[in-house]
Write a protein that holds these residues in place. Structure first.
Motif, PDB file in Angstrom:
ATOM      1  N   ILE A   7      -1.269  -0.985  -3.183  1.00  0.00           N
ATOM      2  CA  ILE A   7      -0.960   0.366  -2.717  1.00  0.00           C
ATOM      3  C   ILE A   7       0.378   0.414  -1.990  1.00  0.00           C
ATOM      4  O   ILE A   7       1.183   1.320  -2.205  1.00  0.00           O
ATOM      5  CB  ILE A   7      -2.078   0.884  -1.800  1.00  0.00           C
ATOM      6  CG1 ILE A   7      -3.361   1.088  -2.589  1.00  0.00           C
ATOM      7  CG2 ILE A   7      -1.677   2.186  -1.119  1.00  0.00           C
ATOM      8  CD1 ILE A   7      -4.562   1.426  -1.734  1.00  0.00           C
ATOM      9  N   THR A  33       2.765   5.054  -5.372  1.00  0.00           N
ATOM     10  CA  THR A  33       1.860   4.262  -6.211  1.00  0.00           C
ATOM     11  C   THR A  33       0.592   5.012  -6.590  1.00  0.00           C
ATOM     12  O   THR A  33      -0.180   4.505  -7.411  1.00  0.00           O
ATOM     13  CB  THR A  33       1.462   2.955  -5.499  1.00  0.00           C
ATOM     14  OG1 THR A  33       0.852   3.264  -4.248  1.00  0.00           O
ATOM     15  CG2 THR A  33       2.651   2.056  -5.308  1.00  0.00           C
ATOM     16  N   TRP A  37      -1.416   3.497 -10.902  1.00  0.00           N
ATOM     17  CA  TRP A  37      -2.284   2.336 -10.661  1.00  0.00           C
ATOM     18  C   TRP A  37      -2.241   1.324 -11.795  1.00  0.00           C
ATOM     19  O   TRP A  37      -2.138   0.119 -11.551  1.00  0.00           O
ATOM     20  CB  TRP A  37      -3.725   2.791 -10.455  1.00  0.00           C
ATOM     21  CG  TRP A  37      -3.919   3.501  -9.165  1.00  0.00           C
ATOM     22  CD1 TRP A  37      -4.027   4.850  -9.004  1.00  0.00           C
ATOM     23  CD2 TRP A  37      -3.988   2.940  -7.863  1.00  0.00           C
ATOM     24  NE1 TRP A  37      -4.173   5.146  -7.675  1.00  0.00           N
ATOM     25  CE2 TRP A  37      -4.152   3.984  -6.954  1.00  0.00           C
ATOM     26  CE3 TRP A  37      -3.924   1.640  -7.386  1.00  0.00           C
ATOM     27  CZ2 TRP A  37      -4.262   3.775  -5.595  1.00  0.00           C
ATOM     28  CZ3 TRP A  37      -4.039   1.441  -6.026  1.00  0.00           C
ATOM     29  CH2 TRP A  37      -4.197   2.496  -5.151  1.00  0.00           C
TER      30      TRP A  37
END
Length: 82
Positions: A7, A33, A37
């Motif tokens: 993350i 982000t 993913w």
């Protein structure tokens, strides 16, 4: 730990690029982000694999693979940040 890394990995790039304070950089890194993913996960798997191959080449390969993976991360940040 790994999820936190995935993350917040562009944290340092945000600080350098946008000259943001640490708290703003963390939220901006999470924002970058959040929609990427799958790409971030594949990027980290590829970086890990490339560095393992470099380490198997008698550690001299790491002199080539570590700069390559750092460059991959910087290009990924540039693509995500626009």
């Amino acid at each position: 730990m790994i999820i936190g890394l995935l993350i917040y990995w562009p944290f340092q790039y945000v600080i350098v690029d946008e000259n943001a304070p640490h708290q703003n950089a963390l939220s901006r890194a999470k924002e970058l982000t959040s929609g990427n993913w799958g790409a971030v996960f594949v990027l980290f798997l590829a970086s890990f694999g490339i560095n393992i191959l470099g380490a198997l080449a008698c550690l001299i390969g790491l002199l080539f693979t570590i700069p390559l993976t750092v460059l991959m991360m910087a290009v990924a940040y540039c693509q995500m940040a626009g």
